[in-house]
Design a protein around this motif. Structure first.
Motif: not given
Length: 313
Positions: A203-205, A223, A227, A238
């Motif tokens: 999701t974060y990536n 973000l 994270m 990332t």
């Protein structure tokens, strides 16, 4: 034996079962068919399937579903649909899993209209589609850039009391980021958090890559902080997005500082990170630093790609 991927040994036991006074039944047939399918031996699985009648055994919904899944996975889509038709003709009612396998296969082949018709068939039969069924359709629509239709599927999902999972939201986020609508992807993140779901590394990536693609570095770093606050450990992908974007914006020294911080985090830089930095220093005409980074890259067994070599030439 099928459970430990040794279908051949299981088949040897299966063959001698009648001599040992053991009746071969639908369960033993299905388990062995599943074992052959998992081992990629679909011909053997089908041969066994068509011999079931010799033991007065009839394929169950699981028998058909196992074979349909294996055929779809091997690219034998027409054979899978033919077997599905045979299943219906013989009065063996498919379950949600059977339909889901076919819907997923159709979505992967971009046959979205057919997949939607099959979803309608599920509900007409009084069956309840699973989160996996809906996810297959959402993923299919998102990959085709049909995000609005994907959202309609999400609405239908919620109306049918089927709770979306992390994968559902990740597929929507990915779709919005691909369509360069990262602001809408962020609203999906908010919706996800409202549902009490914890965003995953993916999701974060996806969001960090989406923000970086739009050049929104401040949002990308926010973000990254979120994270870390939520205990999700960033990986090389990332940082590759952040370092690449810093270099594109001419902030090469900051990018280099980020690279140097990776060692203490236990993250190995990938070729994308090194290539971005090598290119960044080449633009600054600091060729010696570019060459030292290339040497460091090779010393870490990180293989340069064609882009790495192109930026050096």
């Amino acid at each position: 034996n099928c459970r430990i991927n040794d279908a051949d040994s299981a088949f040897r036991v299966f063959k001698v079962m009648p001599q040992k006074g053991c009746r071969r039944n639908e369960v033993s047939y299905t388990n062995l068919i599943h074992g052959f399918c998992e081992a990629g031996k679909i011909d053997e699985a089908l041969k066994l399937f068509y011999h079931m009648g010799e033991d007065d055994c009839h394929p169950t919904v699981r028998t058909y579903t196992v074979l349909i899944y294996a055929l779809c996975r091997s690219g034998m889509k027409m054979e899978a649909l033919s077997l599905f038709k045979e299943m219906m003709d013989k009065g063996c009612e498919p379950n949600v899993h059977t339909y889901t396998v076919l819907i997923d296969s159709m979505c992967k082949d971009n046959k979205l209209d057919e997949a939607k018709k099959m979803l309608n068939a599920i509900t007409l039969k009084g069956l309840v589609p699973s989160v996996v069924t809906y996810n297959a359709l959402i993923d299919g629509y998102c990959k085709e850039g049909m995000i609005d239709v994907a959202f309609e599927v999400l609405d239908a999902m919620e109306l049918n009391n089927c709770r979306p999972n992390i994968r559902t939201y990740n597929e929507l986020i990915c779709g919005f980021c691909k369509a360069r609508k990262v602001h809408k992807a962020m609203t999906v993140l908010s919706k996800m958090l409202d549902q009490g779901l914890s965003p995953s590394l993916m999701t974060y990536n996806l969001l960090i890559h989406g923000q970086c693609k739009e050049g929104h570095l401040d949002s990308a770093f926010r973000l990254l902080n979120l994270m870390n606050d939520n205990g999700v450990v960033p990986d090389q992908w990332t940082y590759s997005a952040l370092i690449s974007t810093l270099c594109k914006k001419g902030r090469v020294y900051e990018a280099h500082g980020l690279l140097d911080s990776l060692k203490e985090k236990g993250i190995m830089p990938n070729e994308v990170i090194y290539t971005a930095l090598i290119g960044g220093y080449c633009k600054l005409e600091k060729i010696d630093v570019s060459h030292s980074l290339l040497e460091r890259m090779l010393a870490e067994n990180c293989i340069p790609n064609s882009w790495t070599l192109n930026v050096l030439i």
